[in-house]
Every structure is written in C-alpha cells, then in structure tokens.
Scaffold this motif. Structure first.
Motif, short mmCIF file in Angstrom:
data_model
loop_
_atom_site.label_atom_id
_atom_site.label_comp_id
_atom_site.label_asym_id
_atom_site.label_seq_id
_atom_site.Cartn_x
_atom_site.Cartn_y
_atom_site.Cartn_z
N ASP A 5 26.73 73.76 52.05
CA ASP A 5 27.29 72.41 52.04
C ASP A 5 26.92 71.76 53.37
OD1 ASP A 5 28.87 70.11 52.25
OD2 ASP A 5 30.63 71.06 51.34
N ARG A 6 25.83 71.05 53.39
CA ARG A 6 25.25 70.52 54.63
C ARG A 6 26.26 69.70 55.44
NH1 ARG A 6 21.31 71.28 58.16
NH2 ARG A 6 20.54 69.38 59.07
N ASP A 7 26.97 68.79 54.77
CA ASP A 7 27.91 67.93 55.49
C ASP A 7 29.05 68.74 56.11
OD1 ASP A 7 26.44 65.67 54.91
OD2 ASP A 7 27.63 65.17 53.14
N GLU A 8 29.62 69.65 55.32
CA GLU A 8 30.71 70.47 55.85
C GLU A 8 30.22 71.40 56.95
OE1 GLU A 8 34.63 71.72 56.39
OE2 GLU A 8 33.79 69.97 55.40
N TYR A 9 29.02 71.95 56.77
CA TYR A 9 28.45 72.81 57.80
C TYR A 9 28.29 72.03 59.11
CZ TYR A 9 25.03 75.21 60.64
OH TYR A 9 24.38 75.78 61.70
N GLU A 10 27.75 70.82 59.04
CA GLU A 10 27.55 70.02 60.25
C GLU A 10 28.88 69.70 60.92
OE1 GLU A 10 24.82 69.44 61.92
OE2 GLU A 10 23.59 70.42 60.40
N ARG A 11 29.92 69.40 60.15
CA ARG A 11 31.25 69.15 60.72
C ARG A 11 31.78 70.41 61.42
NH1 ARG A 11 31.72 65.76 56.33
NH2 ARG A 11 32.44 67.35 54.90
N ARG A 12 31.68 71.54 60.73
CA ARG A 12 32.20 72.79 61.29
C ARG A 12 31.41 73.22 62.54
NH1 ARG A 12 36.50 75.61 58.34
NH2 ARG A 12 36.80 74.27 56.54
N LYS A 13 30.09 73.09 62.45
CA LYS A 13 29.25 73.47 63.59
C LYS A 13 29.56 72.58 64.79
CE LYS A 13 24.43 73.89 65.04
NZ LYS A 13 23.02 73.69 64.64
N SER A 14 29.71 71.29 64.58
CA SER A 14 30.02 70.38 65.67
C SER A 14 31.35 70.75 66.32
CB SER A 14 30.06 68.94 65.16
OG SER A 14 30.32 68.06 66.22
N ALA A 15 32.37 71.04 65.51
CA ALA A 15 33.67 71.44 66.05
C ALA A 15 33.55 72.76 66.81
CB ALA A 15 34.69 71.55 64.92
N GLN B 79 29.51 83.88 60.89
CA GLN B 79 30.46 83.78 59.77
C GLN B 79 30.61 82.34 59.32
OE1 GLN B 79 33.98 85.69 61.32
NE2 GLN B 79 33.27 87.73 60.76
N MET B 80 30.74 81.42 60.26
CA MET B 80 30.85 80.01 59.93
C MET B 80 29.59 79.55 59.20
SD MET B 80 29.73 76.71 61.12
CE MET B 80 29.07 77.19 62.70
N LYS B 81 28.46 79.95 59.67
CA LYS B 81 27.20 79.54 59.06
C LYS B 81 27.09 80.08 57.64
CE LYS B 81 22.64 78.44 60.51
NZ LYS B 81 21.82 78.22 61.65
N LEU B 82 27.44 81.35 57.44
CA LEU B 82 27.40 81.94 56.10
C LEU B 82 28.35 81.22 55.15
CD1 LEU B 82 27.25 85.77 56.83
CD2 LEU B 82 25.54 84.42 55.58
#
Length: 156
Positions: free
Chosen positions: A138-148, A130-133
C-alpha cells in the motif's frame, strides 16, 4: 509492487553506481559529498532494489549545484522540492535517484542520521524491515508510516 529482497543482493551494484556518479560529479569539487543512503546502503535492510544517492552541498552552493544538475540528470518529483531539497534520477543498472541537500539542513540530517542509525542498531533495522513488510503493498500507507518512522529517528 516489486518483491522485497535483502539489500545484500544489491550492495555491490549500488557501490558501482555510487563510484561512477562520484566520478561524474568530481568537477563539482571536493566540498560536495556523494553518499549511498536508503535500503541498499544498510546490510540486512529490505529493499526493492532501488539505489538512493545523497549529494551534500555547501550551503551557499545548493542553488548553483541544482541548476548544474538539471543538465546532468532528469528532474523527478518537483512537487516535493523545497529550498533545501531537490531530486533527480539517472539511468543505471538499478533504478537510481539522487537527493540534493545543503550540508546541515533538515533534509541533510534526515538522510544522513536515519540511515546511520539504522545501520548501527539491529533493533531499529528490524523495526524498519517489519514496517516495510507490513505496508509495502500500500504505497500511500507505506509512505506515511515510513515518514513517521524517519521523523522519530531524526528527533532522537
């Protein structure tokens, strides 16, 4: 941004790459371990089809291994390198990267534990997908969310 697909579409090819690289890296010795991690390692995970490999080294062999790999693979993302993390890329049928870590290090545990937990817990995998979808465009936001997300998985 490539569209996301189920990892099952790439699993056979990812294993072919893993086995080929294990053979290539066999001269490093049995104390090194090459694992398939990342989205392609977990059935049902969403992925863009890239393959992530994780080379676990004995702690005392990390620097020597990284130096040897400079002659085998392309260095990528040197800006993220740390005393317990080095990253490389190789030419394969699918885009493939290799993260190198000493066994037992923070980075080693992050790569091993997170993907083991995602593979073992359908609810965690659903949350990851769900987070990935929601953020993969948005690469930057995705990387922030994935890291968290991975920080949380590693902490528990």
């Amino acid at each position: 941004m490539p569209r996301l697909r189920p990892s099952d579409d790439f699993l056979a090819e990812a294993h072919t790459i893993l086995y080929a690289e294990r053979a290539r890296l066999a001269p490093l010795g049995d104390d090194h371990e090459l694992l398939l991690v990342g989205g392609c390692s977990v059935p049902g995970a969403l992925t863009k089809g890239d393959v992530d490999l994780h080379l676990r080294t004995p702690p005392g062999a990390f620097e020597k291994t990284v130096d040897r790999l400079r002659n085998v693979y392309r260095v990528v993302l040197p800006s993220i390198w740390q005393p317990t993390l080095a990253t490389f890329a190789l030419d394969a049928a699918l885009p493939t990267g290799i993260a190198v870590t000493p066994k037992g290090s923070e980075h080693d545990l992050r790569f091993t534990r997170t993907w083991q937990r995602l593979a073992a817990d359908p609810a965690l995998l659903a949350a990851y997908n769900q987070m990935k979808l929601a953020f993969h465009h948005d690469r930057d936001e995705y990387e922030r969310r994935k890291s968290a997300f991975f920080d949380d998985l590693t902490a528990h």
